[in-house]
Design a protein around this motif. Structure first.
Motif, short mmCIF file in Angstrom:
data_model
loop_
_atom_site.label_atom_id
_atom_site.label_comp_id
_atom_site.label_asym_id
_atom_site.label_seq_id
_atom_site.Cartn_x
_atom_site.Cartn_y
_atom_site.Cartn_z
N GLY A 127 0.81 -1.21 0.00
CA GLY A 127 0.00 0.00 0.00
C GLY A 127 0.84 1.27 0.00
O GLY A 127 1.96 1.28 0.52
N TYR A 128 0.31 2.32 -0.60
CA TYR A 128 0.91 3.64 -0.66
C TYR A 128 2.19 3.70 -1.49
O TYR A 128 2.84 4.73 -1.56
CB TYR A 128 1.15 4.19 0.75
CG TYR A 128 -0.14 4.37 1.52
CD1 TYR A 128 -0.89 5.52 1.38
CD2 TYR A 128 -0.63 3.36 2.37
CE1 TYR A 128 -2.09 5.68 2.06
CE2 TYR A 128 -1.83 3.52 3.04
CZ TYR A 128 -2.55 4.68 2.88
OH TYR A 128 -3.74 4.84 3.54
N ALA A 129 2.58 2.59 -2.11
CA ALA A 129 3.76 2.58 -2.97
C ALA A 129 3.40 3.15 -4.34
O ALA A 129 2.33 2.86 -4.89
CB ALA A 129 4.30 1.17 -3.12
N THR A 130 4.27 3.98 -4.90
CA THR A 130 4.09 4.51 -6.24
C THR A 130 4.77 3.59 -7.25
O THR A 130 5.33 2.55 -6.90
CB THR A 130 4.67 5.93 -6.35
OG1 THR A 130 6.10 5.85 -6.26
CG2 THR A 130 4.14 6.82 -5.24
N ASN A 131 4.75 4.01 -8.51
CA ASN A 131 5.43 3.23 -9.55
C ASN A 131 6.94 3.33 -9.48
O ASN A 131 7.65 2.58 -10.14
CB ASN A 131 4.96 3.70 -10.93
CG ASN A 131 5.31 5.16 -11.18
OD1 ASN A 131 4.83 6.05 -10.47
ND2 ASN A 131 6.11 5.44 -12.19
N VAL A 132 7.45 4.28 -8.67
CA VAL A 132 8.88 4.48 -8.53
C VAL A 132 9.39 3.70 -7.32
O VAL A 132 8.81 3.79 -6.23
CB VAL A 132 9.22 5.98 -8.37
CG1 VAL A 132 10.71 6.19 -8.22
CG2 VAL A 132 8.68 6.77 -9.57
N ALA A 133 10.44 2.95 -7.51
CA ALA A 133 10.99 2.11 -6.44
C ALA A 133 11.28 2.94 -5.19
O ALA A 133 11.83 4.03 -5.28
CB ALA A 133 12.26 1.42 -6.92
N LYS A 134 10.88 2.43 -4.06
CA LYS A 134 11.07 2.94 -2.70
C LYS A 134 10.49 4.34 -2.48
O LYS A 134 10.86 5.02 -1.51
CB LYS A 134 12.54 2.88 -2.28
CG LYS A 134 13.51 3.87 -2.92
CD LYS A 134 14.91 3.67 -2.34
CE LYS A 134 15.87 4.74 -2.82
NZ LYS A 134 17.24 4.53 -2.28
N VAL A 135 9.58 4.77 -3.34
CA VAL A 135 8.91 6.06 -3.16
C VAL A 135 7.42 5.82 -2.91
O VAL A 135 6.76 5.15 -3.70
CB VAL A 135 9.09 6.99 -4.38
CG1 VAL A 135 8.36 8.31 -4.16
CG2 VAL A 135 10.58 7.25 -4.63
N PHE A 136 6.90 6.38 -1.83
CA PHE A 136 5.52 6.20 -1.40
C PHE A 136 4.81 7.56 -1.40
O PHE A 136 5.46 8.61 -1.37
CB PHE A 136 5.46 5.58 0.00
CG PHE A 136 6.09 4.21 0.10
CD1 PHE A 136 5.30 3.08 0.19
CD2 PHE A 136 7.47 4.05 0.09
CE1 PHE A 136 5.86 1.81 0.26
CE2 PHE A 136 8.04 2.79 0.17
CZ PHE A 136 7.23 1.68 0.26
N ALA A 137 3.49 7.54 -1.38
CA ALA A 137 2.72 8.79 -1.35
C ALA A 137 1.49 8.60 -0.47
O ALA A 137 0.87 7.54 -0.48
CB ALA A 137 2.30 9.21 -2.75
N ALA A 138 1.14 9.64 0.29
CA ALA A 138 -0.01 9.57 1.20
C ALA A 138 -0.57 10.96 1.43
O ALA A 138 0.05 11.98 1.11
CB ALA A 138 0.41 8.94 2.54
N GLY A 139 -1.75 11.01 2.03
CA GLY A 139 -2.40 12.28 2.34
C GLY A 139 -3.03 12.89 1.11
O GLY A 139 -3.37 12.21 0.14
N ASP A 140 -3.19 14.21 1.12
CA ASP A 140 -3.85 14.90 0.02
C ASP A 140 -3.11 14.69 -1.30
O ASP A 140 -3.71 14.74 -2.37
CB ASP A 140 -3.95 16.39 0.31
CG ASP A 140 -5.00 16.71 1.37
OD1 ASP A 140 -5.57 15.76 1.94
OD2 ASP A 140 -5.26 17.90 1.61
N MET A 141 -1.81 14.47 -1.25
CA MET A 141 -1.04 14.25 -2.47
C MET A 141 -1.50 12.97 -3.18
O MET A 141 -1.41 12.87 -4.40
CB MET A 141 0.45 14.18 -2.15
CG MET A 141 1.34 13.99 -3.37
SD MET A 141 3.07 14.34 -3.02
CE MET A 141 3.10 16.12 -3.12
#
Length: 491
Positions: free
Chosen positions: A444-458
């Motif tokens: 969960g919260y993982a983006t398509n870029v390795a080791k980069v996650f996103a959460a919240g309003d973003m």
């Protein structure tokens, strides 16, 4: 939970406000909280309802019946322990959350719901007074480094959870102070910034490294808060951040303000709300500010009927505006929702804020056609009434009207995060321009870029502070699992 017959015997007690004529003289909080006896009575009203829908109505899944029962029994410290187990910052939610938990309260089906928000407010304020809120640094360090980009409620919650898991966390903020829109979007009279400051001290005591004035990626060129509040003194590339840290969590806000591209938009005096509100917060903090947007003696029109618009109303009245009018394009909602139809979901109904009570004319089903100016400055605007036909808003013939307007504030919400950060990392976006990431328990919260996650309003778009805290907590667990293979952090 609570007293068996409590809800039959006791009425809901609302928090009160200082009189408008007093609170308009300052920018300090003016809510008068409940005393201990009143909180006890409110806790007593909590039904032994079997299925507490309030838990699910609350995005952070606060264990509401338990802390209600504990305050009823005068076990305040235990009540704080329960509240603290699910919510990193109850003093934020206890002040500015609209309380979806109360809409979901079982008692709300045919009565007034439990005053959950006022109880939460009382618990955390007492916890700070009694010295129960203490740093909880990790006993062991993992040796893993995590960068959290964006210091709003999502970033603060994530940084705290990750630090408590033993990771070396650095919290980056492009502005000069921590807090995101809590700091520079919400007026001080709704949330005093001292509440943020003491949480910052707690984060630092728990090992979080805080770096303000640091922009990740490139300088934003889009309108709204990104252009106005950014005081970054240093820029770090996405590549450098990925190189220096084992994981990166992006928790910036949805800062791209929705615009109103009608004739006259370029006139001086037409501003985004997020140009107007942060300036006053900076002045309140003691900053020297040239050319502040002021409402003194002006006819102010606020376009947008939500919380940001309400904040513009309250701030304009404190400036000493000659008049304040607020426009909402949607029809006026009913004063009372159809509870059997909408419960336990969030109802659409007329909501009157404390700022409205301080002085404001509210207009519904109205659309702005043009801004009219003189010598480059806005002097009035032209509107038309609208109505729904075949599922669409259409103009009502013969309803055009001119309104005096020396200052127009656009408070129509936010569309998506500024693209520069996401583009710098090469992150895929969803159809609305948000970071594309799921909330699955695995990955969960993982983006398509390795080791980069996103959460919240973003990731989810414009939302509530309580949703930001939830996503920050859940993303912290996802990052912890990614780094360690497993996690003991709560979901």
């Amino acid at each position: 939970m609570g007293k068996v017959t409590g809800f039959l015997e006791l009425d809901r007690i609302e928090e009160t406000y200082a009189p408008p004529q007093e609170r308009l003289k300052h920018y300090k909080e003016f809510v008068v909280g409940l005393n201990s006896a009143q909180v006890k009575n409110q806790g007593a009203r909590c039904m032994d309802c079997g299925t507490p829908f309030c838990n699910n109505g609350c995005p952070v899944n606060n264990i509401i019946p338990d802390f209600n029962d504990l305050v009823y029994r005068n076990e305040w410290r235990n009540a704080f322990t329960v509240l603290d187990s699910t919510n990193n910052f109850p003093e934020f939610t206890g002040r500015i959350c609209p309380a979806p938990c109360e809409a979901a309260c079982v008692l709300n089906i045919n009565d007034d719901p439990i005053g959950i928000k006022s109880i939460e407010h009382a618990i955390i304020d007492r916890a700070w007074e009694e010295g129960w809120v203490l740093p909880r640094p990790a006993k062991h360090q993992t040796g893993k480094k995590v960068a959290v980009v964006g210091s709003g409620p999502a970033g603060m919650a994530a940084a705290q959870q990750l630090a408590r898991a033993g990771h070396d966390v650095t919290l980056f903020e492009k502005n000069d102070r921590v807090g995101g829109l809590l700091r520079y979007g919400i007026p001080d009279f709704k949330l005093d910034k001292s509440h943020i400051d003491r949480r910052v001290k707690q984060l630092e005591a728990e090992g979080v490294h805080i770096r303000t004035g640091v922009l990740i990626g490139a300088m934003p060129t889009e309108g709204g808060a990104s252009k106005v509040t950014n005081l970054a003194q240093e820029t770090i590339s996405a590549e450098q951040l990925q190189q220096d840290f084992d994981a990166v969590l992006l928790t910036g806000g949805a800062e791209h303000s929705r615009d109103l591209p009608v004739p006259g938009r370029e006139l001086d005096g037409v501003h985004f709300a997020m140009e107007f509100l942060p300036q006053q917060n900076r002045v309140n903090a003691g900053d020297k500010f040239k050319g502040q947007i002021r409402a003194d003696g002006k006819h102010v029109v606020v376009i947008g009927g939500g919380d940001t618009g309400s904040d513009c109303v309250g701030t304009s009245n404190r400036h000493g505006a000659k008049s304040v009018t607020q426009f909402e394009v949607m029809p006026m909602p009913p004063e009372q929702e159809n509870k059997p139809l909408v419960w336990p979901y969030w109802p659409i109904k007329l909501r009157t804020s404390s700022s409205h009570d301080e002085g404001c004319v509210r207009e519904f089903a109205i659309s702005t056609k043009t801004f009219n100016g003189d010598k480059g400055k806005v002097k009035s605007l032209t509107t038309v009434q609208v109505e729904f036909k075949d599922g669409k808003l259409v103009e009502v013939a013969g309803t055009e009207k001119d309104w005096p307007a020396d200052l127009v504030l656009l408070a129509m919400g936010f569309t998506n995060p500024v693209a520069t950060v996401l583009d710098a990392f090469g992150i895929e976006k969803d159809a609305r321009g948000n970071a594309k990431a799921t909330t699955d328990f695995t990955g969960g919260y993982a983006t398509n870029v390795a080791k980069v996650f996103a959460a919240g309003d973003m990731r989810r778009g414009q939302s509530l502070v309580v949703w930001a805290i939830r996503e920050g907590r859940q993303a912290a667990r996802a990052v912890d699992e990614f780094l360690m293979g497993d996690s003991e952090l709560p979901r």
